[in-house]
Design a protein around this motif. Structure first.
Motif, PDB file in Angstrom:
ATOM      1  N   ASN A 112       0.847  -1.190   0.000  1.00 56.92           N
ATOM      2  CA  ASN A 112       0.000   0.000   0.000  1.00 56.92           C
ATOM      3  C   ASN A 112       0.882   1.239   0.000  1.00 56.92           C
ATOM      4  O   ASN A 112       2.057   1.168   0.367  1.00 56.92           O
ATOM      5  N   LYS A 113       0.299   2.350  -0.420  1.00 54.61           N
ATOM      6  CA  LYS A 113       1.031   3.622  -0.443  1.00 54.61           C
ATOM      7  C   LYS A 113       0.330   4.651   0.437  1.00 54.61           C
ATOM      8  O   LYS A 113       0.362   5.857   0.181  1.00 54.61           O
ATOM      9  N   LEU A 114      -0.305   4.151   1.495  1.00 49.71           N
ATOM     10  CA  LEU A 114      -1.079   5.013   2.382  1.00 49.71           C
ATOM     11  C   LEU A 114      -0.175   5.675   3.420  1.00 49.71           C
ATOM     12  O   LEU A 114       0.879   5.159   3.775  1.00 49.71           O
ATOM     13  N   VAL A 115      -0.618   6.808   3.938  1.00 48.83           N
ATOM     14  CA  VAL A 115       0.174   7.582   4.901  1.00 48.83           C
ATOM     15  C   VAL A 115      -0.016   6.999   6.303  1.00 48.83           C
ATOM     16  O   VAL A 115      -1.150   6.812   6.750  1.00 48.83           O
ATOM     17  N   PRO A 116       1.077   6.704   7.017  1.00 52.13           N
ATOM     18  CA  PRO A 116       0.955   6.172   8.381  1.00 52.13           C
ATOM     19  C   PRO A 116       0.165   7.117   9.291  1.00 52.13           C
ATOM     20  O   PRO A 116       0.380   8.335   9.263  1.00 52.13           O
ATOM     21  N   ASN A 117      -0.759   6.548  10.083  1.00 50.81           N
ATOM     22  CA  ASN A 117      -1.546   7.377  10.991  1.00 50.81           C
ATOM     23  C   ASN A 117      -1.818   6.691  12.331  1.00 50.81           C
ATOM     24  O   ASN A 117      -2.494   7.252  13.185  1.00 50.81           O
TER      25      ASN A 117
ATOM     26  N   GLY B  41       6.270   2.514  10.976  1.00 42.38           N
ATOM     27  CA  GLY B  41       5.788   1.439  10.107  1.00 42.38           C
ATOM     28  C   GLY B  41       4.778   1.944   9.095  1.00 42.38           C
ATOM     29  O   GLY B  41       4.236   3.050   9.215  1.00 42.38           O
ATOM     30  N   ASN B  42       4.514   1.120   8.067  1.00 40.69           N
ATOM     31  CA  ASN B  42       3.546   1.518   7.036  1.00 40.69           C
ATOM     32  C   ASN B  42       2.677   0.334   6.612  1.00 40.69           C
ATOM     33  O   ASN B  42       2.286   0.224   5.459  1.00 40.69           O
ATOM     34  N   ARG B  43       2.374  -0.555   7.551  1.00 41.74           N
ATOM     35  CA  ARG B  43       1.559  -1.733   7.254  1.00 41.74           C
ATOM     36  C   ARG B  43       0.079  -1.445   7.481  1.00 41.74           C
ATOM     37  O   ARG B  43      -0.279  -0.596   8.312  1.00 41.74           O
ATOM     38  N   ILE B  44      -0.767  -2.161   6.767  1.00 38.60           N
ATOM     39  CA  ILE B  44      -2.207  -2.081   7.004  1.00 38.60           C
ATOM     40  C   ILE B  44      -2.510  -2.805   8.307  1.00 38.60           C
ATOM     41  O   ILE B  44      -2.190  -3.991   8.453  1.00 38.60           O
TER      42      ILE B  44
END
Length: 261
Positions: free
Chosen positions: A105-110, A143-146
């Motif tokens: 994914n290319k989503l922003v970590p939140n 991290g940047n995992r779903i």
């Protein structure tokens, strides 16, 4: 179209049959509906084991979300009160979560930001405790995992086509260790769903499930189990205001014990 029979009741919505091949989630409040709809659209575009999302509808003044209907029991109700069944399903759950964490994914970590917001807004945590928790949280990797962030056996439907994961309302992007810690915390909690199956009410079997789940995930991800201690304090802190009564106090007590160490 009129809603069909009631299929299930959750904390945020009621689920009804919607036509022949779909279900509709009618939410108690609009903000939860809009948040899940946003997440559902994101999840729908990724290669995940999730029901197809058909969109938002308004029904009798309330917001509803329409999904593909998935037939089958949830893992919670499929598990038998035997060591063999506990071990098999715990390992399956770990594999499914590991699979989620490895979807590109290319989503922003939140995730850390959302935890920080919950901590800051909590009336159950003192200002001093908040500072300690936030300092610890800031030291943890992003991290940047779903991260499903509500991953447990009742959110996995065992369908004829294989396991399907539901209820993506809480999905966040961040460190996979946080997601695993959250799941382990929920498994160990005394909070139980209505008419819980016998294995879940048995503390020995529940602890076995948690042990087998963690061991399998740690092996798959090649992790050291020390992450559980690092992430447990912010995870407990974020959970407090989600609970009520004795279960909120349980989380509060666990948090205080961790902070005192």
């Amino acid at each position: 179209m009129k809603i069909g029979e009631l299929i299930g009741i959750g904390n945020t919505a009621r689920v009804y049959q919607w036509g022949k091949a779909e279900i509709i989630k009618i939410f108690h409040d609009q903000s939860s509906a809009m948040n899940e709809a946003k997440n559902a659209e994101i999840i729908n575009n990724l290669k995940l084991r999730s029901p197809n999302y058909s969109g938002l509808v308004e029904y009798e003044g309330k917001i509803g979300i329409v999904y593909e209907k998935i037939d089958g029991p949830t893992m919670l109700w499929r598990i038998e009160p035997t060591e063999r069944s506990i071990s098999y399903n715990a390992k399956l759950m770990a594999n499914l979560q590991y699979e989620i964490h490895n979807v590109e994914n290319k989503l922003v970590p939140n995730l850390k930001l959302e935890i920080a917001n919950k901590v800051n807004n909590s009336l159950e945590i003192s200002d001093h405790e908040k500072q300690v928790i936030l300092d610890l949280l800031n030291s943890l990797p992003d991290g940047n995992r779903i991260c499903h962030y509500d991953f447990h056996p009742d959110n996995i439907i065992i369908s004829p086509k294989g396991p399907i994961i539901i209820d993506w309302l809480n999905v966040l992007i961040g460190n996979q260790e946080a997601d695993v810690t959250r799941t382990s915390m929920m498994i160990q909690s005394h909070s139980l769903p209505p008419n819980a199956p016998s294995w879940l009410m048995n503390r020995v079997l529940r602890e076995l499930f948690n042990k087998e789940y963690l061991a399998e995930y740690i092996k798959l991800a090649d992790l050291n189990d020390s992450f559980l201690e690092r992430w447990m304090i912010p995870t407990l802190a974020a959970r407090i205001d989600e609970m009520q009564g004795e279960y909120r106090q349980e989380i509060r007590n666990k948090l205080q014990l961790k902070l005192a160490l």
